[in-house]
Motif scaffolding. Structure first.
Motif, PDB file in Angstrom:
ATOM      1  N   THR A   1       0.835  -1.200   0.000  1.00 41.62           N
ATOM      2  CA  THR A   1       0.000   0.000   0.000  1.00 41.62           C
ATOM      3  C   THR A   1       0.872   1.253   0.000  1.00 41.62           C
ATOM      4  O   THR A   1       0.596   2.222  -0.727  1.00 41.62           O
TER       5      THR A   1
ATOM      6  N   SER B   1     -10.911   4.211  -3.866  1.00 43.74           N
ATOM      7  CA  SER B   1     -10.814   4.988  -5.108  1.00 43.74           C
ATOM      8  C   SER B   1     -12.116   5.717  -5.395  1.00 43.74           C
ATOM      9  O   SER B   1     -12.108   6.869  -5.844  1.00 43.74           O
TER      10      SER B   1
ATOM     11  N   LYS C   1      -9.509  -1.527  -2.428  1.00 41.17           N
ATOM     12  CA  LYS C   1      -8.948  -0.496  -3.297  1.00 41.17           C
ATOM     13  C   LYS C   1     -10.040   0.248  -4.065  1.00 41.17           C
ATOM     14  O   LYS C   1     -10.002   1.473  -4.196  1.00 41.17           O
TER      15      LYS C   1
ATOM     16  N   THR D   1       2.356   1.622  -3.443  1.00 43.54           N
ATOM     17  CA  THR D   1       1.358   2.135  -4.383  1.00 43.54           C
ATOM     18  C   THR D   1       1.167   3.638  -4.209  1.00 43.54           C
ATOM     19  O   THR D   1       1.134   4.392  -5.188  1.00 43.54           O
ATOM     20  N   LEU D   2       1.036   4.075  -2.966  1.00 46.24           N
ATOM     21  CA  LEU D   2       0.861   5.508  -2.702  1.00 46.24           C
ATOM     22  C   LEU D   2       2.083   6.303  -3.146  1.00 46.24           C
ATOM     23  O   LEU D   2       1.949   7.398  -3.710  1.00 46.24           O
TER      24      LEU D   2
ATOM     25  N   LEU E   1      -4.554   5.438  -5.931  1.00 46.01           N
ATOM     26  CA  LEU E   1      -4.254   4.024  -5.664  1.00 46.01           C
ATOM     27  C   LEU E   1      -4.005   3.243  -6.946  1.00 46.01           C
ATOM     28  O   LEU E   1      -3.917   2.018  -6.912  1.00 46.01           O
ATOM     29  N   ASN E   2      -3.890   3.949  -8.066  1.00 43.43           N
ATOM     30  CA  ASN E   2      -3.556   3.302  -9.336  1.00 43.43           C
ATOM     31  C   ASN E   2      -2.132   3.681  -9.713  1.00 43.43           C
ATOM     32  O   ASN E   2      -1.872   4.802 -10.132  1.00 43.43           O
TER      33      ASN E   2
END
Length: 316
Positions: free
Chosen positions: A88, A296, A292, A91-92, A246-247
């Motif tokens: 996580t 989002s 997620k 990703t961030l 988060l993508n």
């Protein structure tokens, strides 16, 4: 006072009538959009029934209807899993850094490109920087793997010119992060520049003429006319990008990463892919994907609200 109330009621009735008439479109238009609606329904909404697997101990032999329910078991395991917290954060880090860089660099590039007066040169530069956007990450990943390998052109150049040892760009965690961010910005900044160039065409030429009459140099015109005019579109781009926090671009990471850099390069999407499709942990992967998606959705709603509040931008 009664006249004012009557006027307000009449105005509301008029607005309501206009809104209703706007919904009454010719049936031909509805027929034209019907195939797209069907495709979205079949490929986007029907698969959403699989969300229930996040609350089950899904077994392929039993199916969705026969698999036992386990409630929030997979979500509890997800939050207790240290590795999930790691991916996580990855990703961030990737997503936020890309959002910032893909806002700042196109903004600066649009300002510089706006100062090019030769139209032929300007169009040539635009074409060159747009081109990478239309290449798939499968193609670009193959090119980058060859260029950035320890015997690739980049390391040969660094060794011959600067005398440094070959860098393991795709095998060292720190360098992998740099490679992911740099390659994404290189691929997308030209296309993202379009938004700012479009905003530049909407600036009133009279503002530049007035600034020139007042003795403002090209630099001061950019500082006091061009940049303030681009701020609203920059706010819109930044707030709308919040929904993608988060993508971190699955295609890019999947085609460039390896087990060597899972700790520094693994993201939520690649983790879901390995857990779900490779390891067969369908329920746990679904729980992670659902988490997620919900986050989002909330961020997208917040970003649209911010875009409307600060830049007057709205879709509906």
């Amino acid at each position: 006072m009664g006249a004012n109330i009557g006027h307000q009621v009449t105005h509301k009735d008029t607005e309501r009538a206009k809104r209703k008439s706007g919904y009454k479109q010719p049936w031909m238009l509805h027929l034209m959009v019907l195939p797209a609606v069907i495709l979205v329904f079949v490929f986007s909404y029907v698969p959403m029934t699989g969300i229930v697997m996040a609350f089950q101990d899904y077994k392929s032999a039993l199916g969705i209807t026969g698999s036992p329910w386990v409630g929030l078991k997979h979500f509890r395991y997800m939050f207790e899993n240290d590795y999930f917290l790691k991916i996580t954060w990855n990703t961030l880090f990737f997503a936020c850094t890309k959002i910032v860089m893909n806002l700042i660099i196109p903004f600066i590039f649009a300002l510089l490109l706006n100062e090019v007066r030769k139209k032929g040169l300007k169009r040539s530069i635009q074409t060159l920087v747009y081109f990478p956007h239309f290449l798939s990450w499968v193609t670009l990943a193959g090119i980058l793997i060859d260029l950035l390998s320890q015997t690739g052109l980049v390391n040969q150049f660094l060794t011959s010119v600067f005398g440094i040892k070959p860098i393991f760009f795709l095998g060292d965690g720190s360098w992998f992060r740099f490679t992911i961010i740099f390659s994404d910005v290189w691929k997308e900044f030209g296309f993202n520049t379009i938004f700012f160039l479009a905003a530049l065409t909407g600036i009133n030429p009279a503002l530049y003429e007035a600034a020139e009459v007042d003795g403002a140099s090209r630099l001061k015109q950019a500082l006091h006319v061009t940049i303030p005019s681009l701020i609203p579109i920059a706010i819109v781009v930044a707030t709308l990008a919040l929904g993608n926090v988060l993508n971190a671009n699955f295609d890019q990471v999947f085609n460039l990463y390896s087990p060597l850099i899972y700790q520094q390069g693994d993201i939520i999407d690649t983790f879901v892919y390995r857990e779900g499709l490779l390891s067969g942990q369908f329920s746990f992967a679904t729980a992670v994907g659902l988490f997620k998606s919900v986050i989002s959705l909330v961020l997208i709603m917040i970003s649209y609200r911010l875009a409307y509040r600060f830049a007057g931008y709205r879709i509906f």
